[in-house]
Design a protein around this motif. Structure first.
Motif, PDB file in Angstrom:
ATOM      1  N   PRO A 139       0.846  -1.202   0.000  1.00  0.00           N
ATOM      2  CA  PRO A 139       0.000   0.000   0.000  1.00  0.00           C
ATOM      3  C   PRO A 139       0.877   1.245   0.000  1.00  0.00           C
ATOM      4  O   PRO A 139       2.047   1.200   0.399  1.00  0.00           O
ATOM      5  N   VAL A 140       0.318   2.367  -0.412  1.00  0.00           N
ATOM      6  CA  VAL A 140       1.094   3.600  -0.524  1.00  0.00           C
ATOM      7  C   VAL A 140       1.747   3.965   0.796  1.00  0.00           C
ATOM      8  O   VAL A 140       2.921   4.354   0.842  1.00  0.00           O
ATOM      9  N   GLU A 141       1.012   3.851   1.892  1.00  0.00           N
ATOM     10  CA  GLU A 141       1.552   4.293   3.185  1.00  0.00           C
ATOM     11  C   GLU A 141       2.764   3.471   3.610  1.00  0.00           C
ATOM     12  O   GLU A 141       3.568   3.936   4.419  1.00  0.00           O
ATOM     13  N   ALA A 142       2.926   2.262   3.072  1.00  0.00           N
ATOM     14  CA  ALA A 142       4.085   1.449   3.419  1.00  0.00           C
ATOM     15  C   ALA A 142       5.375   2.052   2.881  1.00  0.00           C
ATOM     16  O   ALA A 142       6.466   1.730   3.367  1.00  0.00           O
ATOM     17  N   ARG A 148       6.392   4.857   3.395  1.00  0.00           N
ATOM     18  CA  ARG A 148       6.956   5.704   4.447  1.00  0.00           C
ATOM     19  C   ARG A 148       7.777   4.884   5.435  1.00  0.00           C
ATOM     20  O   ARG A 148       8.401   5.448   6.333  1.00  0.00           O
ATOM     21  N   ASP A 149       7.762   3.583   5.290  1.00  0.00           N
ATOM     22  CA  ASP A 149       8.366   2.669   6.262  1.00  0.00           C
ATOM     23  C   ASP A 149       9.551   1.958   5.619  1.00  0.00           C
ATOM     24  O   ASP A 149       9.369   1.111   4.742  1.00  0.00           O
ATOM     25  N   ALA A 150      10.758   2.292   6.044  1.00  0.00           N
ATOM     26  CA  ALA A 150      11.950   1.688   5.446  1.00  0.00           C
ATOM     27  C   ALA A 150      11.960   0.182   5.629  1.00  0.00           C
ATOM     28  O   ALA A 150      12.377  -0.558   4.736  1.00  0.00           O
ATOM     29  N   ALA A 151      11.487  -0.312   6.780  1.00  0.00           N
ATOM     30  CA  ALA A 151      11.482  -1.752   7.025  1.00  0.00           C
ATOM     31  C   ALA A 151      10.541  -2.463   6.059  1.00  0.00           C
ATOM     32  O   ALA A 151      10.859  -3.554   5.553  1.00  0.00           O
ATOM     33  N   ALA A 152       9.383  -1.859   5.787  1.00  0.00           N
ATOM     34  CA  ALA A 152       8.431  -2.476   4.862  1.00  0.00           C
ATOM     35  C   ALA A 152       9.009  -2.551   3.461  1.00  0.00           C
ATOM     36  O   ALA A 152       8.856  -3.562   2.762  1.00  0.00           O
ATOM     37  N   VAL A 153       9.696  -1.498   3.033  1.00  0.00           N
ATOM     38  CA  VAL A 153      10.283  -1.498   1.694  1.00  0.00           C
ATOM     39  C   VAL A 153      11.441  -2.485   1.625  1.00  0.00           C
ATOM     40  O   VAL A 153      11.618  -3.189   0.630  1.00  0.00           O
TER      41      VAL A 153
END
Length: 249
Positions: A76-79, A81-86
């Motif tokens: 999702p787009v909001e992910a 913003r999360d370096a760990a998710a990317v």
């Protein structure tokens, strides 16, 4: 509401930095574009900016575009913003951020109670360099006071500058804020006092104040001054491609 004009201006800024006019997609979508000259990130990196529920991503070449599009398709787009998710979907060699992106409008700005306490100094004044030295390399580098193009707005104690703020003129008539407080003077509202004076100066010049923050304390100061947090910036370095094996005959 002030959000919609701020969002339009903020997106215009980052599209200009991406070298890609009108490239922000509709809400909920991610647009990955090849832009070797993008200023969303260091040269050769992947730059990600989320604003208003959509994301603009720049990559240096077509190969990186294929990799990044495939990796981000399930997020999702909001992910973004999360370096760990990317990192969970994309091989990453280096990271800068994430940093929250906040903006202020004349109507939404809430100035500090005692802005008159802030004194004005030239941006290259030696007292600012002394503040940077006292604050340490990491904090001084984050603030980037040496890059401001505006006057510096400072608070002195016992003759020494213990807090300062100013802004650097960015494209799209944007004022990029820099704020720094000496370690022993933090927690007393001095960042808000100096930043308030810098924001007022920027708004009087018809500029869009931008506050980019990585730490919660900085984000709280921005919110106290009426900045609206609209998104975030994240920069990623992909691993260098492995050289092809030479076939021996």
């Amino acid at each position: 509401m002030t959000t919609h004009p701020l969002l339009r201006e903020a997106r215009g800024l980052w599209e200009e930095l991406a070298r890609a006019p009108r490239s922000f997609p509709p809400a909920g979508e991610v647009n990955v574009i090849v832009s070797p000259q993008s200023q969303l990130c260091p040269s050769g990196w992947v730059g990600m900016v989320t604003l208003g529920g959509s994301a603009l991503v720049t990559v240096p070449d077509g190969s990186a575009a294929t990799t990044v599009r495939a990796a981000l398709a399930g997020l999702p787009v909001e992910a973004l913003r999360d370096a760990a998710a990317v990192r969970g979907v994309l091989p990453v060699a280096g990271v800068l951020g994430p940093a929250a992106l906040s903006y202020a409008s004349p109507a939404g700005f809430r100035p500090a109670a005692a802005p008159s306490r802030a004194e004005r100094l030239p941006g290259d004044h030696p007292a600012l360099r002394a503040l940077e030295a006292a604050s340490g390399q990491d904090d001084a580098g984050e603030a980037s006071l040496e890059a401001i193009t505006s006057p510096a707005f400072v608070v002195r104690e016992d003759g020494r500058v213990v807090a300062a703020a100013g802004y650097r003129a960015w494209p799209h008539r944007t004022a990029h804020l820099s704020v720094l407080t000496a370690p022993e003077a933090r927690g007393r509202g001095l960042a808000r006092t100096t930043a308030s004076a810098a924001v007022a100066h920027a708004l009087a010049a018809g500029l869009l104040p931008q506050w980019r923050a990585r730490i919660p304390a900085s984000r709280r100061v921005a919110a106290a001054l009426g900045f609206e947090e609209l998104g975030a910036q994240l920069s990623l370095e992909l691993p260098a491609p492995r050289p092809s094996a030479t076939l021996l005959r």
